[in-house]
Design an enzyme around this catalytic site. Structure first.
Site, PDB file in Angstrom:
ATOM      1  N   GLN A  31       2.986   5.127   1.255  1.00 56.93           N
ATOM      2  CA  GLN A  31       3.184   3.999   0.351  1.00 56.93           C
ATOM      3  C   GLN A  31       4.433   3.217   0.743  1.00 56.93           C
ATOM      4  OE1 GLN A  31       1.193   3.070  -2.547  1.00 56.93           O
ATOM      5  NE2 GLN A  31       2.413   1.255  -2.123  1.00 56.93           N
ATOM      6  N   ARG A  69      -2.131  -0.854   2.940  1.00 56.62           N
ATOM      7  CA  ARG A  69      -2.218   0.597   3.141  1.00 56.62           C
ATOM      8  C   ARG A  69      -3.153   0.901   4.316  1.00 56.62           C
ATOM      9  NH1 ARG A  69      -1.273   3.911  -1.291  1.00 56.62           N
ATOM     10  NH2 ARG A  69      -1.478   5.585   0.228  1.00 56.62           N
TER      11      ARG A  69
HETATM   12  N1   CP Z   1      -0.904   3.863  -4.537  1.00 60.13           N
HETATM   13  C1   CP Z   1      -1.714   4.922  -4.377  1.00 60.13           C
HETATM   14  O1   CP Z   1      -1.417   5.892  -3.656  1.00 60.13           O
HETATM   15  O2   CP Z   1      -2.908   4.825  -5.017  1.00 60.13           O
HETATM   16  P1   CP Z   1      -3.957   6.011  -5.220  1.00 60.13           P
HETATM   17  O3   CP Z   1      -3.296   7.053  -6.069  1.00 60.13           O
HETATM   18  O4   CP Z   1      -5.137   5.357  -5.885  1.00 60.13           O
HETATM   19  O5   CP Z   1      -4.303   6.559  -3.868  1.00 60.13           O
END
Ligand code: CP
Ligand code: NVA
Length: 309
Positions: free
Chosen positions: A131, A292
């Site tokens: 992230q 991502r």
């Molecule tokens: N931001 C993120 O990691 O989203 P998820 O939990 O949906 O993978």
């Protein structure tokens, strides 16, 4: 020797810069490196739910020519059906990389220790490095640079997203201003580490209990949920404790006029952020979510390449 991505400590500043370049290339040309994972398989060993991480890794592996397997808690219940070490050793005989999403951060460390293949942390209670690498990429994409950018984070400082942001921003030269309620400050070990990494880039790290101070003069305003996965039992207390730490139209007035709003998602409108901000013109949350895909493709190319030598 094989390489892992457990936390941003694992990548040098130079490696992060080259990873960001590779991410930009993969974003410009989605077909690039289309054969890179041909004949290779990546396992998603997830103990918690996911939208972005799961889908972007699965699609990323597909675009790189490989095969992806989702291994949820019903199949592999780490440490319950089988020891973490045995899971890591067995999966290393089939797969070429593991993306792990766990509760305990120690589980990711143990997986990496016992696996013969790269292990990528797809979120643990402590860190979310995929992230924050994406966040740095997104900031550079939108603002043209990371050096000297001011990021104001408001909310839970003692969680995976804030911890990884602190390390990532320190390495990228981004000044961080973190506002949390008392008792929700980032882990002091992470703050010490971020401060030592920041010496190389001149980034500063400020902790406060005032949301107003955190967003003052910010180029980027960032928030995350108040109740992370695994904290559901504390929900009521947390919703009370975080009152006053909402990012709303009034608070953002203290930021730079052209600030961008970021959130890792999922988001709870009316809790950590109001709809007018997250759905407003300053918000880049869906570009951030898209990124991502590109950044994680670059991470896989990088780690599998490095682990060959
Ligand atoms: N931001 C993120 O990691 O989203 P998820 O939990 O949906 O993978
Ligand atoms: N802090 C959040 C991030 C979700 C991507 C959680 O752990 O639930």
């Amino acid at each position: 020797m094989k390489r892992d991505l457990i936390s941003l400590e694992d990548f040098s500043r130079e490696e992060i810069l080259s990873l960001l370049k590779m991410s930009a290339l993969l974003k410009r040309d989605r077909a690039s490196h289309g054969d890179h994972l041909r004949g290779k398989a990546v396992g998603l060993l997830f103990q918690k739910p996911s939208n972005r991480t799961r889908v972007s890794f699965e699609v990323g592996v597909f675009q790189l020519g490989g095969k992806c397997l989702y291994l949820g808690p019903e199949e592999i219940n780490l440490g319950v059906r089988e020891s973490t070490a045995d899971v890591a050793k067995t999966l290393s005989r089939y797969l070429d990389a593991i993306v792990a999403r766990t509760f305990r951060h120690q589980d990711v460390i143990d997986l990496a220790r016992h696996a013969a293949i790269p292990v990528i942390n797809g979120l643990s209670d402590m860190y979310h490095p995929c992230q924050s690498l994406t966040d740095i990429f997104s900031i550079e994409e939108k603002l043209g640079t990371t050096q000297g950018v001011v990021l104001g984070y408001v909310g839970d400082g003692n969680n995976n997203v804030c911890h990884s942001l602190l390390l990532g921003c320190a390495k990228a030269g981004i000044h961080t201003q973190v506002a949390t309620p008392k008792g929700y400050e980032p882990d002091p070990k992470v703050v010490r580490l971020a401060k030592s990494l920041a010496q190389a880039t001149g980034a500063s790290i400020r902790l406060t209990h005032s949301p107003k101070d955190a967003v003052a003069g910010a180029d980027v305003i960032y928030s995350d949920v108040w109740v992370s996965m695994g904290q559901e039992k504390q929900a009521q207390k947390r919703l009370k404790d975080f009152k006053g730490f909402q990012i709303n139209g009034k608070l953002v007035k203290g930021a730079k006029d052209n600030f961008i709003f970021m959130h890792c998602l999922p988001a709870h409108r009316g809790q950590e952020v109001t709809a007018d901000v997250i759905d407003g013109k300053h918000s880049i949350v869906f570009d951030q979510a898209e990124n991502r895909l590109h950044v994680q493709k670059a991470i896989m190319v990088f780690l599998i390449e490095k682990s060959r030598h």
